[in-house]
Design an enzyme around this catalytic site. Structure first.
Site, short mmCIF file in Angstrom:
data_model
loop_
_atom_site.label_atom_id
_atom_site.label_comp_id
_atom_site.label_asym_id
_atom_site.label_seq_id
_atom_site.Cartn_x
_atom_site.Cartn_y
_atom_site.Cartn_z
CG ASP A 239 -2.19 0.89 0.90
OD1 ASP A 239 -2.08 1.77 0.02
OD2 ASP A 239 -3.24 0.72 1.56
C1 BGC Z 1 -5.03 3.15 -0.22
C2 BGC Z 1 -5.05 2.13 -1.33
C3 BGC Z 1 -4.87 2.83 -2.65
C4 BGC Z 1 -3.57 3.59 -2.62
C5 BGC Z 1 -3.24 4.30 -3.90
C6 BGC Z 1 -3.83 4.06 -0.29
O1 BGC Z 1 -3.96 5.13 0.57
O2 BGC Z 1 -5.08 2.51 1.03
O3 BGC Z 1 -6.25 1.40 -1.30
O4 BGC Z 1 -4.91 1.90 -3.69
O5 BGC Z 1 -3.64 4.57 -1.59
O6 BGC Z 1 -4.03 5.42 -4.10
#
Ligand code: BGC
Length: 684
Positions: A239
């Protein structure tokens, strides 16, 4: 599915041999907010990614969280994953998957960052709308076709967030503790199905810690469970900002480190990794393994082939897919005196009340936001549907922006009094259903309860529609409301689909993928387990999540898991079981469903298993199969389903394995988790 042949594997090894350490490392960390770096010398492109579960997100600048601001990154806004799950229709999940996969591909993305499948542990989690259910079986059955659909378009799914990312509070650091049974029976099965059955090419490591280790650096989670036990050979992507240490991430963890800052060379798996390898502190073989997996992914996606699927976006068929999912996702919670469906020829004047009737939700929620090509609100959908013979008038009734609401309320009540029919649209918005924070309580904000009560007082037949990504508290007016309809952010066509349901063009067939409690204190995470915890959150409720808890403890929810009404009636009959007690155990079950009402419709028949004699405590019943059956008036269909040993097993945490114990079991076939129509006991 794309399996790579030996010559490709050989080629990958040769490419890796030719690469410098720096080139290899450039492939395993972000060099843009949504991409890695290309190795141009060898013709390897960057790997590009995009959110998310409700469609392809708008494009951001490479190194800044600023939109590019073009006119061509509008896209199809699909229903939320929770709405998809409430269709209980795996074919719809496949259609959703192929559509979103094609959109991502057409927008030049290799990876779409979805579906979201974390368990709904608490109704308060801000990201519940991005997830599917409180039940691992329903999640598995919906996530697998979603992923398969995406990947037919040479786009990788990225199932997220592995694992136990069940709250937003302190999500970057919270440590989750739970017992082995909860882990294996509740929190992992969806991911297991996603990788083993769905063959998800990528998976996203969660922000939080589990058992003291960050998920993206957890030897236990990533190596033991994901890679060894499940045999996963796909790519694990962190993540954004979930990596904290070069060594552990390199050795135990993920393949690609993504983050939110623009100092790309300083990421843990960038220059600091190169230095450590050069100093002999980390073996280069760990990097080779990651690069090998990434190259394999690229071959699976036909990145090097001229025959790679082209994809398309904003295609008419994708909007149709969004509409079809929306239609099947809407849940009729209550319909006393059959006040629904409304008969358009009898409604000369219609009052539509509530800010959510006129609110677009696409552009909110955090990373799941969508720059939608369009979004029909309920008000728009109703006006589109009823046309010129019904006078539709709108009153806001409440507003998130206005503190003094008595004028709005009075105006709405007056309009209601003077209209033939009234539809009140309330609920939440993405100030509440949002990434990064959880709700504080179940209440409807902005004095909406006052509005509903006041309108029901003057118009007892007023229909209440709730739009939210999570359960809300309806106790203040639920007894007075005759008809209540629920929609979980149903995408760009959601407003129109809602109108079709309200006027009976579409017979509602969605069922709740999550329990709606009567009070927050009835929810297991809140009355037994910690929530939200301090540094650590302990899932003391263990396997008793959602209906498993309400059922076993005899606590009546407001609306149970699996609940959803129809405009027609269904009769269940003739349950038969054929039990084959040989080694693998096979139970063939069949029953009839008849549409005994006055309109065609679909019923979701749910099969629960209850273990009557067990050495360890088990939930009263657990969902193990279901089928959505479409029936014309008077039609009967024979539903055939089968169960196996796995469906009867539980995780024995003393022996660290799944076991199926001999003894008596009960099969319960029902229209919801409480409304059981047929049952039968059998012995293993
Ligand atoms: C989220 C993810 C997301 C990523 C990219 C993170 O803050 O938890 O689900 O895909 O950002 O935007």
């Amino acid at each position: 599915m794309n399996e790579l042949n030996q010559s490709v594997n050989k080629k990958i090894k040769e490419i890796i041999e030719e690469m410098t350490l720096e080139e290899k490392v450039s492939m395993i960390h972000g060099n843009g907010l949504f991409r890695t770096e290309a190795v141009k010398r060898l013709g390897i492109p960057a790997l590009t990614m995009s959110d998310g579960p409700m469609g392809v997100r708008k494009d951001y600048k490479n190194d800044k969280w600023e939109d590019i601001g073009n006119t061509y990154d509008y896209s199809t806004y699909f229903p939320s994953n929770m709405a998809l799950a409430s269709t209980w229709n795996p074919d719809k999940a496949y259609e959703f998957g192929t559509s979103i996969g094609a959109e991502a591909r057409a927008r030049g993305k290799d990876v779409i960052l979805g579906p979201g499948i974390n368990i709904i542990r608490t109704p308060l989690c801000g990201r519940n709308f991005e997830y599917m259910s409180e039940d691992p079986h329903l999640i598995s059955k919906m996530a697998v076709p979603f992923i398969k659909g995406v990947q037919t378009k040479d786009t990788a799914a990225c199932v997220k967030h592995f694992a136990a990312n069940n709250q937003e509070y302190e999500r970057l650091n919270i440590n989750v503790e739970m017992d082995d049974r909860a882990l294996h029976e509740i929190y992992l099965p969806g991911f297991k199905a996603a990788v083993k059955e769905g063959n998800s090419y990528t998976i996203m490591g969660a922000y939080n810690k589990i058992r003291g280790e960050y998920c993206c650096e957890s030897d236990y989670l990533i190596n033991d469970i994901l890679r060894k036990q499940w045999g996963y050979d796909g790519v694990v992507i962190s993540d954004w900002g979930a990596v904290h240490n070069t060594e552990t991430a390199a050795k135990y963890g993920i393949d690609i480190e993504m983050s939110v800052t623009d100092n790309f060379n300083e990421y843990f798996l960038a220059d600091p990794l190169i230095e450590k390898v050069k100093a002999g502190l980390i073996d280069e073989k760990f990097i080779d393994e990651k690069v090998e997996r990434i190259l394999k992914l690229m071959f699976k996606l036909n990145v090097f082939s001229e025959k790679r699927v082209r994809g398309k976006y904003n295609a008419l068929e994708h909007r149709e897919a969004a509409l079809n999912v929306a239609r099947e996702s809407i849940v009729l919670l209550k319909n006393h005196d059959n006040v629904l469906p409304l008969k358009d020829d009898k409604v000369k004047s219609l009052a539509v009340i509530g800010e959510n009737a006129d609110k677009q939700h696409s552009n909110g929620g955090g990373s799941a936001e969508i720059k939608a090509l369009y979004e029909y609100t309920p008000l728009m959908g109703i006006k589109m549907r009823v046309g010129g013979n019904t006078k539709v008038q709108y009153a806001k009734g409440y507003s998130k922006d206005e503190s003094l609401k008595s004028d709005l309320l009075n105006e709405a009540v007056k309009l209601a009094e003077n209209s033939d029919e009234v539809i009140i649209v309330v609920g939440l918005d993405h100030d509440f259903d949002v990434e990064g924070k959880d709700r504080e309580d179940l209440n409807l904000p902005y004095n909406q309860d006052e509005l509903v009560k006041a309108v029901l007082e003057v118009k007892p037949n007023a229909i209440v529609v709730n739009i939210s990504g999570s359960p809300v508290f309806m106790e203040q007016w639920i007894d007075e409301a005759k008809a209540v309809v629920h929609s979980f952010y149903a995408g760009m066509e959601g407003g129109y689909a809602l109108a079709e349901v309200l006027f009976g063009d579409v017979n509602p067939s969605g069922k709740l993928p999550v329990t709606f409690p009567k009070a927050l204190s009835d929810s297991p995470a809140h009355c037994i387990g910690d929530f939200p915890g301090v540094e650590t959150v302990e899932y003391k409720e263990s396997i008793f999540v959602g209906y498993r808890y309400f059922d076993s403890r005899g606590i009546e929810p407001r609306f149970e898991f699996g609940h959803g009404l129809s405009y027609t009636k269904f009769q269940y009959s003739d349950l038969t079981l054929i039990v084959d007690n040989s080694e693998e155990i096979n139970i063939e079950l069949s029953f009839n469903i008849t549409n005994t009402g006055g309109t065609s419709g679909a019923e979701i028949a749910q099969v629960y298993v209850s273990d009557l004699e067990s050495s360890l405590i088990r939930p009263k019943k657990e969902l193990k199969a279901f089928e959505k059956v479409f029936l014309e008036i008077g039609e009967t269909k024979l539903v055939k389903l089968s169960l196996n040993k796995e469906d009867l097993s539980f995780y024995n945490d003393k022996e660290n394995k799944w076991v199926c114990e001999a003894g008596e079991f009960k099969i319960l076939v029902g229209s919801s988790s409480s409304d059981i129509k047929l049952e039968r006991i059998f012995t293993v």
